[in-house]
Motif scaffolding. Structure first.
Motif, PDB file in Angstrom:
ATOM      1  N   UNK A   4      39.077 -27.162 -27.481  1.00  0.00           N
ATOM      2  CA  UNK A   4      39.264 -28.520 -28.002  1.00  0.00           C
ATOM      3  C   UNK A   4      39.940 -28.429 -29.361  1.00  0.00           C
ATOM      4  N   UNK A  41      27.972 -31.454 -28.307  1.00  0.00           N
ATOM      5  CA  UNK A  41      28.582 -32.391 -27.370  1.00  0.00           C
ATOM      6  C   UNK A  41      28.419 -33.840 -27.812  1.00  0.00           C
ATOM      7  N   UNK A  42      27.533 -34.083 -28.781  1.00  0.00           N
ATOM      8  CA  UNK A  42      27.466 -35.432 -29.352  1.00  0.00           C
ATOM      9  C   UNK A  42      28.511 -35.621 -30.445  1.00  0.00           C
ATOM     10  N   UNK A  48      34.081 -34.768 -28.302  1.00  0.00           N
ATOM     11  CA  UNK A  48      34.321 -35.241 -26.950  1.00  0.00           C
ATOM     12  C   UNK A  48      34.545 -34.025 -26.054  1.00  0.00           C
ATOM     13  N   UNK A  49      33.466 -33.429 -25.574  1.00  0.00           N
ATOM     14  CA  UNK A  49      33.575 -32.280 -24.679  1.00  0.00           C
ATOM     15  C   UNK A  49      33.004 -32.674 -23.330  1.00  0.00           C
ATOM     16  N   UNK A  50      33.706 -32.360 -22.241  1.00  0.00           N
ATOM     17  CA  UNK A  50      33.109 -32.601 -20.932  1.00  0.00           C
ATOM     18  C   UNK A  50      32.550 -31.289 -20.377  1.00  0.00           C
ATOM     19  N   UNK A  51      31.973 -31.360 -19.187  1.00  0.00           N
ATOM     20  CA  UNK A  51      31.310 -30.173 -18.619  1.00  0.00           C
ATOM     21  C   UNK A  51      32.281 -29.004 -18.495  1.00  0.00           C
ATOM     22  N   UNK A  52      33.524 -29.347 -18.175  1.00  0.00           N
ATOM     23  CA  UNK A  52      34.505 -28.289 -17.975  1.00  0.00           C
ATOM     24  C   UNK A  52      34.883 -27.647 -19.309  1.00  0.00           C
ATOM     25  N   UNK A  53      34.962 -28.448 -20.366  1.00  0.00           N
ATOM     26  CA  UNK A  53      35.210 -27.888 -21.702  1.00  0.00           C
ATOM     27  C   UNK A  53      34.104 -26.903 -22.057  1.00  0.00           C
ATOM     28  N   UNK A 110      32.155 -25.140 -20.058  1.00  0.00           N
ATOM     29  CA  UNK A 110      32.317 -23.893 -19.300  1.00  0.00           C
ATOM     30  C   UNK A 110      33.411 -23.030 -19.922  1.00  0.00           C
ATOM     31  N   UNK A 128      22.416 -23.391 -21.100  1.00  0.00           N
ATOM     32  CA  UNK A 128      21.835 -24.731 -21.065  1.00  0.00           C
ATOM     33  C   UNK A 128      20.854 -24.982 -22.204  1.00  0.00           C
ATOM     34  N   UNK A 133      44.369 -34.736 -26.346  1.00  0.00           N
ATOM     35  CA  UNK A 133      42.920 -34.947 -26.184  1.00  0.00           C
ATOM     36  C   UNK A 133      42.433 -36.111 -27.045  1.00  0.00           C
ATOM     37  N   UNK A 136      44.786 -29.353 -20.079  1.00  0.00           N
ATOM     38  CA  UNK A 136      44.022 -28.228 -20.631  1.00  0.00           C
ATOM     39  C   UNK A 136      44.934 -27.054 -20.947  1.00  0.00           C
TER      40      UNK A 136
END
Lengths: 83, 593
Positions: A18, A33-34, A37-42, A44, A64, B543, B553
């Motif tokens: 990011x 993550x708060x 702006x990161x999603x699950x894929x970011x 990983x 986790x 982004x 990405x």
């Protein structure tokens, strides 16, 4: 690696995933993550980037439990001592 | 019903004899032969004079029979949890509907939501439907540009969001949204104590101005109800409009494709920001009077298995990307949880790869049933049914009431392929009730979807001799990442706003978890040189504007992008080169300068 060096590696991995992130402005104990702006894929890809740099695999189960910058650095520090 | 050849490895046939519940759809061929939409409609209650309102069917009609039953079982990311009964949901949605009407918002005007999966989002969705407003959900991981494009095009009159999303994605653009007269903020924790930003209302305070007992507006089956934005190859996102009559399809597919019944606990993992999360994450299960599990948190394998166990989930609707992430977490993990109550697992978003179906058979003790549909269809069109053998990798067979065919386009006409196995475009005969009724402000693009009496889906597929449909690919350049359609044009436009970018072409490249990853190719303006720093800056730029769900990405710099003689960027060629595939017919390619 010292804690500061590990922190720099973590910030680098975050900025790979990011690049809009201003790593210096992150609060170390707030959930990443708060703040970002990161999603699950970011997420990983962030751990994959850490693995590529440090050669340390962060398991799904460990990942986790890691929510903040400080969590991640502390985890890597502990993993380093165990090796 | 077709029986699998003995010992054939490509079929999975479940032994249902030990299941207490026999499938809602027992005999596919008979159900298709006897099907009528009037009978499907009669499964709902309806309002006097032929009126039909989604929120009434999903909420109010259950109050006399199951008012005290939990409708929404919400689990937060932290410790907070909240259960909302059907009676409470009826009151909250009535409050929302009447309070919004009290703001001067007229039926047919658009109520948007941009929020995570919090109970207020569900109240807003169903409350908007109850009040006769058009509800339009936005995905909270969209950046400011996709949010602006949709709010602006959809003429959002009301936006329900949170203080942080408002600050990050809307406030700066608000002056450019003249139609947006009311922003309603859902506030929790510290946010609830902070002063309200200028020009906004508090969600709870607004609800307090409404009445808990107003009836659902007597909308007609053809009254607009929902707007979902979807992406095409070119142009801005398209706002597909759906009507209240769609609830007939939502209910019927819940019955047949998801096998929903009284007493079920249903979990749809899709976010209501996408069509699945609305049709099946809100409407369909509630029309069946089941308990809907809502999890605020993002994907987490252990959490998910824990929720399936603890919340006693019986029917689970998820997506291939999530299944592949579960596979990464290992085959042993689910064994640590009691998943014995899970009766049925279905998937949607992109084709579920056969390995995932086989994995589930081993690790979860049952296959996953793939379904196929899209934003425009409003509900499930093709599905694998619990009573039918599964062919892993196939999307299944058309829903009773739905006519699907493989067609080929030629000279502005289409022809139905009579030969099984032929690859063509998946087409549907119009007439199902959840079919979109237009693209907002773009009747021309709407009409272009229909040729010779068929709706053309843009998906390439084939049908086998047993009548099972198989997805082959997209007929256009639209990218499918984590099950979401991403329009290359929207991404290219954002890149072109960067001062260094002269040209941009965006494609999807295969990625094992996401299906496709968004990759951008750019050519730079004079005075700019390729460097890692510049590429990162471009990713950061994209982004910030688009958010992680839409932004590329990866980015690569080329001296120039391949274009047709008419100037269109040849994404197909970028993709072929990226993947080392044959480049195909290049006769229209512009010669290099």
């Amino acid at each position: 690696m010292t804690r500061d060096e590990l922190k720099a590696v973590v910030e680098q991995a975050l900025s790979d995933v990011a690049p809009e992130v201003d790593a210096g402005a992150l609060q170390p104990t707030a959930r990443l993550r708060d703040q970002l702006d990161l999603d699950s894929m970011d997420w990983l890809r962030f751990f994959a980037a850490l693995e590529a740099t440090l050669g340390v695999t962060v398991s799904e189960a460990d990942a986790r439990r890691l929510h903040t910058l400080a969590d991640v650095v502390a985890h890597l520090e502990a993993a380093q001592t165990r090796r | 019903m077709t029986s699998p050849p003995a010992g054939a490895r490509e079929w999975i046939r479940r032994d249902l004899s030990r299941d207490a519940a026999s499938p809602n759809l027992r005999d596919y061929d008979e159900a298709c032969a006897r099907f009528s939409w009037a009978e499907a409609r009669a499964r709902l209650t309806g309002l006097p004079g032929g009126a039909l309102n989604i929120a009434f069917e999903a909420v109010d009609r259950h109050v006399p029979v199951r008012g005290a039953q939990v409708a929404l079982r919400w689990r937060s990311r932290g410790e907070a949890r909240r259960d909302v009964t059907y009676r409470q949901l009826a009151q909250l949605t009535s409050r929302f509907a009447s309070a919004v009407a009290g703001l001067g918002v007229k039926p047919g005007e658009a109520v948007f939501a941009l929020a995570g999966r919090v109970p207020e989002l569900y109240v807003a969705a169903l409350g908007a439907l109850k009040g006769g407003f058009v509800f339009c959900p936005l995905f909270s991981a969209f950046g400011p540009e996709p949010v602006f494009a949709r709010l602006s095009r959809g003429e959002g009159r009301v936006l329900v969001t949170t203080p942080s999303l408002y600050e990050k994605k809307v406030r700066a653009l608000r002056e450019r949204l003249p139609a947006l007269s009311h922003v309603v903020l859902v506030r929790s924790g510290d946010e609830a104590r902070a002063p309200l930003p200028e020009g906004t209302l508090d969600f709870d305070a607004l609800l307090a101005t409404g009445r808990p007992d107003v009836a659902a507006v007597a909308t007609r089956p053809e009254t607009p109800a929902l707007m979902h934005f979807t992406s095409g190859t070119t142009g801005t996102p398209k706002g597909a409009l759906h009507v209240h009559g769609a609830v007939v399809q939502h209910h019927l597919t819940g019955l047949y494709a998801l096998d929903l019944r009284e007493g079920d606990v249903f979990w749809c993992t899709a976010d209501p920001g996408w069509v699945t999360g609305t049709s099946y994450g809100i409407i369909s299960p509630l029309t069946h009077g089941v308990t809907l599990l809502v999890d605020e948190a993002d994907f987490d394998a252990e959490r998910w298995y824990g929720l399936l166990e603890r919340e006693r989930v019986t029917v689970w609707y998820t997506a291939p990307t999530a299944v592949r992430m579960l596979m990464r977490a290992g085959e042993a993990l689910p064994g640590r949880f009691d998943l014995s109550r899970v009766r049925f697992i279905a998937s949607v978003g992109e084709p579920l790869n056969p390995e995932a179906v086989w994995w589930a058979s081993r690790a979860l003790g049952q296959p996953i049933y793939d379904t196929w549909w899209q934003t425009e269809t409003g509900g499930i069109m093709v599905a694998n049914y619990r009573a039918m053998p599964v062919k892993p990798g196939s999307m299944g067979r058309p829903m009773p009431g739905v006519t699907a065919a493989i067609v080929t386009r030629a000279g502005g006409r289409v022809q139905v392929s009579p030969v099984p196995g032929t690859v063509g475009e998946l087409a549907l005969a119009p007439g199902w009730p959840s079919m979109f009724t237009t693209y907002l402000h773009d009747e021309e693009r709407y009409r272009a979807c229909f040729v010779d009496g068929w709706y053309l889906s843009g998906d390439l597929a084939r049908v086998d001799a047993d009548g099972y449909f198989w997805f082959v690919g997209r007929a256009d350049d639209v990218i499918k990442s984590s099950g979401h359609l991403i329009g290359p044009f929207e991404v290219e436009s954002a890149l072109l706003e960067h001062p260094a970018v002269a040209e941009a072409g965006v494609i999807g490249v295969p990625e094992p978890v996401m299906g496709e990853l968004v990759k951008a190719f750019v050519a730079l303006k004079p005075g700019f040189d390729d460097s890692e720093a510049l590429r990162k800056e471009l990713l950061a730029h994209a982004r910030r504007r688009l958010g992680p769900a839409v932004a590329p990405r990866e980015v690569a710099v080329l001296p120039a992008l391949p274009r047709t003689r008419s100037g269109k960027i040849l994404r197909r060629l970028l993709k072929a080169r990226e993947l080392g595939l044959p480049e195909g017919d290049l006769s229209t390619l512009e010669p290099p300068p």
